[in-house]
Design a protein around this motif. Sequence first.
Motif, mmCIF file in Angstrom:
data_model
loop_
_atom_site.group_PDB
_atom_site.id
_atom_site.type_symbol
_atom_site.label_atom_id
_atom_site.label_comp_id
_atom_site.label_asym_id
_atom_site.label_seq_id
_atom_site.Cartn_x
_atom_site.Cartn_y
_atom_site.Cartn_z
ATOM 1 N N ASP A 161 29.186 -39.693 -9.929
ATOM 2 C CA ASP A 161 28.253 -39.979 -8.776
ATOM 3 C C ASP A 161 27.393 -41.391 -9.018
ATOM 4 O OD1 ASP A 161 28.471 -37.307 -8.060
ATOM 5 O OD2 ASP A 161 26.884 -36.539 -9.365
ATOM 6 N N ARG A 162 27.096 -41.772 -10.115
ATOM 7 C CA ARG A 162 26.403 -42.830 -10.317
ATOM 8 C C ARG A 162 27.314 -44.371 -9.695
ATOM 9 N NH1 ARG A 162 23.507 -45.274 -15.508
ATOM 10 N NH2 ARG A 162 22.799 -47.174 -14.470
ATOM 11 N N ASP A 177 30.289 -35.849 -14.681
ATOM 12 C CA ASP A 177 30.081 -35.972 -13.425
ATOM 13 C C ASP A 177 29.079 -36.773 -12.758
ATOM 14 O OD1 ASP A 177 32.136 -33.868 -13.538
ATOM 15 O OD2 ASP A 177 30.799 -32.325 -13.173
ATOM 16 N N ALA A 178 27.723 -36.672 -13.603
ATOM 17 C CA ALA A 178 26.825 -37.711 -13.403
ATOM 18 C C ALA A 178 27.158 -39.121 -13.411
ATOM 19 C CB ALA A 178 25.618 -37.572 -14.331
ATOM 20 N N ALA A 185 30.197 -43.719 -7.776
ATOM 21 C CA ALA A 185 30.309 -44.012 -6.581
ATOM 22 C C ALA A 185 29.300 -44.439 -5.618
ATOM 23 C CB ALA A 185 30.599 -42.250 -5.773
ATOM 24 N N GLY A 186 28.276 -44.159 -6.327
ATOM 25 C CA GLY A 186 26.692 -44.863 -5.450
ATOM 26 C C GLY A 186 26.593 -46.393 -5.746
ATOM 27 N N THR A 237 39.542 -40.626 -12.071
ATOM 28 C CA THR A 237 38.693 -39.505 -12.547
ATOM 29 C C THR A 237 39.354 -38.466 -13.494
ATOM 30 O OG1 THR A 237 39.050 -38.277 -10.425
ATOM 31 C CG2 THR A 237 36.776 -39.690 -10.657
ATOM 32 N N HIS A 245 30.071 -41.280 -19.338
ATOM 33 C CA HIS A 245 28.870 -41.537 -18.812
ATOM 34 C C HIS A 245 28.168 -42.799 -19.699
ATOM 35 C CE1 HIS A 245 28.583 -39.042 -22.335
ATOM 36 N NE2 HIS A 245 27.282 -39.215 -22.501
#
Length: 197
Positions: A161-162, A157-158, A164-165, A145, A124
Motif C-alpha cells: 500500500d505504501r 500488504d502494508a 503504491a502510494g 509482489t 516492510h
Amino acid sequence: MLLDASDCQLVLVDYQTRLMPVIAEGEQVLARAQLLAHMAQLMKVPTFGTEQNPARLGALAPGLRSLCAKVLPKMAFDACADGLVDVLRAPVAGAGNARSLPKHLQKPAPTPRNTVVIAGVESHVCLLQTALGLIEQEMDVWVVTDACGSRNQRDRDAAFDRLAGNGAELVSAEMVAFEWLGSAEHPKFKEALALIK
C-alpha cells in the motif's frame, strides 16, 4: 506503461539462507524470485542482489547468487545508503570507446537503464526502504509482489500500500516476464515459456 527489457535492471533484496525459513510462504516467494532471475538472464537484463548483515543472516540463496552480476553486502535497510544506486548507474562493461578514435567514429555512450524491477524480503523493511530510496533517486520502480515476503502478511500488504502510494508500480512475476517478451514471436519465447510453466 509496459516494461521494456532493454531499459530494466533487476534487484533481488535479501533472499538469505537464514531469513527465508521464517518468511510466510517463503518457498513460493523464492521460486518467483528464481523465475525473475532466470528471465532476466534470458532477456539480458542486468541482475543485482543484496545481503543484509550476511554474517548474521547468511548468504543470498545460491540459486539467485549465481545469476547476479554483483551481490552487495549491506548494513543499512535501504540498500541505496550502502551503494546500490552507484551499482545501478555504473557504466555497462565493454561499452567504452578507444580514446584514439575520432569522435565521429566513436559509439554513443549507452543510455542508462532507469527502470528497476525489484523484489525481496522483508517487504516492510529492506524491500520497502530500498524501493523508496530508488524512487527518491528518480528511478522508475516496479515491485514484483508475488516475489516479495515478510514474516507477517499484514506487514507485507502494508508495504505494498505504501509503495503504491509513493509511485511504485505493483506487478507479478508473470507480468514482468510477458512484458519483457512483448510477443509470442520473440526468439526467446519458447525458452521463457518453459521457465514460466
